[in-house]
Design a protein around this motif. Sequence first.
Motif, short mmCIF file in Angstrom:
data_model
loop_
_atom_site.label_atom_id
_atom_site.label_comp_id
_atom_site.label_asym_id
_atom_site.label_seq_id
_atom_site.Cartn_x
_atom_site.Cartn_y
_atom_site.Cartn_z
N ALA A 179 32.46 126.81 36.91
CA ALA A 179 31.87 128.12 36.61
C ALA A 179 30.91 128.05 35.42
O ALA A 179 31.17 127.35 34.42
N SER A 180 29.82 128.78 35.55
CA SER A 180 28.86 128.87 34.45
C SER A 180 28.57 130.33 34.17
O SER A 180 28.80 131.21 35.02
N THR A 181 28.04 130.61 32.99
CA THR A 181 27.82 132.01 32.61
C THR A 181 26.83 132.71 33.53
O THR A 181 26.92 133.93 33.72
N ILE B 285 21.33 131.47 48.27
CA ILE B 285 21.62 130.95 46.93
C ILE B 285 22.94 130.18 46.90
O ILE B 285 23.87 130.52 46.19
N PRO B 286 23.05 129.07 47.63
CA PRO B 286 24.33 128.36 47.71
C PRO B 286 24.64 127.44 46.53
O PRO B 286 25.78 126.97 46.38
N GLU B 287 23.65 127.19 45.67
CA GLU B 287 23.85 126.19 44.61
C GLU B 287 24.96 126.61 43.67
O GLU B 287 24.98 127.73 43.17
N GLY B 288 25.88 125.69 43.43
CA GLY B 288 27.00 125.94 42.52
C GLY B 288 28.21 126.55 43.20
O GLY B 288 29.22 126.80 42.54
N TYR B 289 28.10 126.78 44.51
CA TYR B 289 29.19 127.39 45.27
C TYR B 289 29.54 126.51 46.47
O TYR B 289 28.72 125.76 46.97
N GLY C 28 34.88 144.20 46.36
CA GLY C 28 34.15 143.40 45.39
C GLY C 28 35.04 142.83 44.31
O GLY C 28 36.08 143.40 43.97
N THR C 29 34.63 141.68 43.79
CA THR C 29 35.29 141.06 42.64
C THR C 29 34.26 140.92 41.54
O THR C 29 33.23 140.28 41.74
N ARG C 30 34.55 141.55 40.42
CA ARG C 30 33.64 141.40 39.27
C ARG C 30 34.10 140.21 38.45
O ARG C 30 35.16 140.27 37.83
N LEU C 31 33.32 139.17 38.50
CA LEU C 31 33.65 137.93 37.79
C LEU C 31 32.84 137.83 36.50
O LEU C 31 31.62 137.98 36.53
N THR C 32 33.54 137.59 35.43
CA THR C 32 32.88 137.33 34.15
C THR C 32 33.24 135.91 33.72
O THR C 32 34.42 135.55 33.67
N VAL C 33 32.21 135.12 33.43
CA VAL C 33 32.43 133.75 32.96
C VAL C 33 32.05 133.71 31.48
O VAL C 33 30.92 134.05 31.12
N GLY D 98 33.16 126.10 33.08
CA GLY D 98 33.68 124.82 33.53
C GLY D 98 34.91 124.90 34.41
O GLY D 98 35.27 123.91 35.05
N GLU D 99 35.54 126.07 34.45
CA GLU D 99 36.72 126.22 35.30
C GLU D 99 36.33 126.22 36.77
O GLU D 99 35.22 126.63 37.13
N LYS D 100 37.26 125.81 37.61
CA LYS D 100 37.08 125.94 39.05
C LYS D 100 37.67 127.30 39.44
O LYS D 100 38.81 127.60 39.08
#
Lengths: 115, 114
Positions: free
Chosen positions: A81-83, A60-64, A109-114, A16-18
């Motif tokens: 943000a979603s998992t 794949i632009p959905e959610g971004y 690269g940025t490794r993002l974990t939600v 849920g965070e931006k």
Amino acid sequence: DVKVTQSSRYLVKRTGEKVFLECVQDMDHENMFWYRQDPGLGLRLIYFSYDVKMKEKGDIPEGYSVSREKKERFSLILESASTNQTSMYLCASSNPGTGGRTEAFFGQGTRLTVV
Amino acid sequence: AQSVSQHNHHVILSEAASLELGCNYSYGGTVNLFWYVQYPGQHLQLLLKYFSGDPLVKGIKGFEAEFIKSKFSFNLRKPSVQWSDTAEYFCAVIVYSSASKIIFGSGTRLSIRP
């Protein structure tokens, strides 16, 4: 040497965070790209920009969403943000070239974990 | 839509073995072709590229690739691999008409046994 710098190597965010991912290039390139890299799926294009304030959706632009206010900076925004957005995010830049004869340069690269 | 296929997802070889990684693309017009490599923990870097001319192109670290237009293929080869070639390899294409958009394959993970 062309340098593409992503602001974070690792990020952990809550659902849920931006989320803002930042990318800066130092070679005055016109094109900038955001990809996400997932095992077995390769690199999938989220958005790209061919000029300041100009953008096009990738596969794949959905959610971004993205922002390019200055030529050297291209931001990727996860509105909520979603998992399933846990992934490695890669930024790249290039010049258009004639007839597509160009090459792209990538950030670390940025490794993002939600969570 | 244009696409790039890499059929080998994971290849395991012993040192000194010969390597060939397959890449096929789906587009009938003029294309520009690339192989990128990603070593563990490092950013993607260009291995080699083909724009026109001699269909056999040589890249860094002893890699080469052959463009076969009739087969829509751009396979990567190396006669004798080393442990340091352990990495993930991506084939990519830029279609002439779209000028800038780079389309990647799903990647091939190469593991070299010492």
